[in-house]
Scaffold this active site. Sequence first.
Site, short mmCIF file in Angstrom:
data_model
loop_
_atom_site.label_atom_id
_atom_site.label_comp_id
_atom_site.label_asym_id
_atom_site.label_seq_id
_atom_site.Cartn_x
_atom_site.Cartn_y
_atom_site.Cartn_z
N LYS A 218 -35.19 -22.82 -12.48
CA LYS A 218 -34.01 -22.75 -11.63
C LYS A 218 -33.50 -24.17 -11.40
O LYS A 218 -34.25 -25.07 -11.03
CB LYS A 218 -34.35 -22.08 -10.29
CG LYS A 218 -33.18 -22.07 -9.30
CD LYS A 218 -33.46 -21.25 -8.04
CE LYS A 218 -32.37 -21.49 -6.98
NZ LYS A 218 -32.61 -20.75 -5.73
N ASP B 254 -27.86 -26.36 -3.19
CA ASP B 254 -27.59 -24.99 -2.75
C ASP B 254 -27.09 -25.00 -1.30
O ASP B 254 -27.88 -25.09 -0.36
CB ASP B 254 -28.88 -24.15 -2.86
CG ASP B 254 -28.66 -22.70 -2.43
OD1 ASP B 254 -27.49 -22.30 -2.26
OD2 ASP B 254 -29.67 -21.98 -2.28
N LYS C 22 -25.32 -21.60 4.32
CA LYS C 22 -26.61 -21.77 5.02
C LYS C 22 -26.39 -22.45 6.36
O LYS C 22 -25.42 -23.19 6.52
CB LYS C 22 -27.52 -22.67 4.18
CG LYS C 22 -28.10 -22.01 2.96
CD LYS C 22 -29.05 -22.96 2.24
CE LYS C 22 -29.66 -22.32 1.02
NZ LYS C 22 -30.47 -21.13 1.31
N ASP D 247 -33.50 -27.61 -4.87
CA ASP D 247 -33.35 -26.29 -5.47
C ASP D 247 -33.31 -26.34 -7.00
O ASP D 247 -33.13 -25.31 -7.65
CB ASP D 247 -32.09 -25.61 -4.90
CG ASP D 247 -32.29 -24.11 -4.70
OD1 ASP D 247 -33.44 -23.65 -4.71
OD2 ASP D 247 -31.28 -23.40 -4.55
N ASP E 220 -25.61 -16.71 -1.34
CA ASP E 220 -26.81 -17.55 -1.21
C ASP E 220 -27.96 -17.02 -2.06
O ASP E 220 -28.98 -17.68 -2.21
CB ASP E 220 -27.22 -17.63 0.27
CG ASP E 220 -28.15 -18.79 0.55
OD1 ASP E 220 -28.29 -19.67 -0.34
OD2 ASP E 220 -28.73 -18.83 1.65
N GLU F 140 -28.19 -17.02 -5.16
CA GLU F 140 -27.55 -17.51 -6.39
C GLU F 140 -28.55 -17.79 -7.51
O GLU F 140 -28.20 -17.72 -8.68
CB GLU F 140 -26.75 -18.79 -6.08
CG GLU F 140 -27.55 -20.10 -6.07
CD GLU F 140 -28.66 -20.17 -5.02
OE1 GLU F 140 -28.57 -19.40 -4.03
OE2 GLU F 140 -29.59 -20.96 -5.19
N ARG G 202 -31.11 -16.15 -8.62
CA ARG G 202 -31.34 -14.99 -9.50
C ARG G 202 -30.15 -14.75 -10.43
O ARG G 202 -30.31 -14.23 -11.53
CB ARG G 202 -31.65 -13.76 -8.65
CG ARG G 202 -30.52 -13.35 -7.76
CD ARG G 202 -30.98 -12.42 -6.65
NE ARG G 202 -31.68 -13.14 -5.60
CZ ARG G 202 -32.27 -12.55 -4.56
NH1 ARG G 202 -32.24 -11.25 -4.43
NH2 ARG G 202 -32.88 -13.28 -3.65
#
Length: 483
Positions: free
Chosen positions: A252, A257, A264, A275, A334, A336, A338
């Site tokens: 990833k 993020d 967030k 991230d 959020d 994101e 996946r």
Amino acid sequence: MQISIISKKESDFSCDALILPFFEDDYGYYDNLIPSLSKQIHKVFQKEFSGKLNQTTLINCPENLKYDRVLLAGLGKKEDITSEKIRQSSAKATCFLRDIGMKEIAISSGLISSSGFSISSFLEGSLLSLYKYNRYKKDDNSKNINSITILSEYSKKLEEEIKKTKIIVDAVYFARDLINTPANDLTPSKLANISKSLENKLTSVTVLEKPDLEKLGMGSYLSVSKGSDEPPKFIIVEYKGKEIPPVVIIGKSITFDSGGISLKPSEGMEKMKYDMAGGATVLGVIKAVSELELPVHIIGILPATENLIGSSATRPGDIIRAYNGKTIEIISTDAEGRMTLADAICYAKNYNPSVIIDIATLTGACSIAFGNTAIAMMGNSPEFMEKLKISGLNVYERVWEMPLFEEAKEYLKSDIADLKNSGGKSGSLCSSAYFLYEFANNTPWIHLDIAGTAWNDKDKPYIPKGASGIGVRLLFDFICNLK
Ligand code: BES
Ligand code: MN
Ligand code: ZN
């Protein structure tokens, strides 16, 4: 950092400080090796030091020795010794000596090798513990160790172990540096350029650009990048040391993020530069594998993008189409990671891999379940999962299996699309893995969630706070042990 093996006697060697490892309540080992110290050693064993794990005691040396200081380092009970305890003990001892200004240090290896362990574990702990991230400090007045000498008989095997240790530690440093770098200096484009620096005769790097990705139909991955002016970069790093079906490792790589429109909370958001820890891990592993020219075939994929909140950003409620044709209703922008991994997993299948492993800071739920003590693992391949568990124990980056129950599917049912991207917070460690499973299907695949372990707010024995670089040693060990 200078690292060398010297086969001199402990009593006949010169340096700033010498480390002597000890087992608990066992003080006689150095009596014959350094007779002029035995009295002092026996004395501290009656008082402040007993050899307990991670205990240290500094001794000033008599004039006939060529070093001023000796540091006794506790390994704990002889019958309980493990390579992890050796790493921890060495980290403790090394940082202690660094902090009191020692520059040239040495380590006596006899006790550890006579108990069947390699002194390279000690070196690994030392080197990993000395990591510092000071790229942005104007003046770096911090103390540093310049050389580590291993007092040992020379052997080809030991030399090779030390070479391997240096390479793996370098790879961990490389990953930690990338993860610690703030997102303004590590955009997807920068990450792509750094990936290109890994190119060599067995390693090639391809970067798919936005138009390529649009043509391929990677709507799931691209949906994440829409809120940012920074272009997405789908980075493919292939190391081919042997003509066999590859192991694909996907990291990833969200360079920041924010959560997107499902923004967030601001508290702690600065940490979301980490991230992309999965992607950094993948690059670290391939760097180590290629420096050792291992006879394996590894493909690393980093679907890099930012998750920001510009006026073209994907909205909750939007429906997009993934690379494999499935439609996804966005519940939370959020969720994101996946979205990027789903397309990467489907793309990975084009290589007919023996197994796909994704490694990702995927869920806050992972960190709530495990803190920073374990990597969560889910997958459809019991055989490869068993191997990862063993590697986890070997390098002490432990993985813990969580279920892929079919019931998780319920959480991901959408009224108007094939599935939705979030089933809410409840059970999200498992439902997020199940989401990925919907794209992996029958291809052997394993998901590793490192959200809890990739970053530490406090120092650990050989992991200074900040980016841990977890996963590099794990996946490297896994790859080394593939037959
Ligand atoms: N990158 C985060 C997960 C994360 C959280 C990593 C904390 C490290 C520390 C991920 O993209 C995310 O936001 N996940 C959401 C999913 C939810 C919307 C289903 C989460 O876990 O809250
Ligand atoms: Mn997120
Ligand atoms: Zn994320």
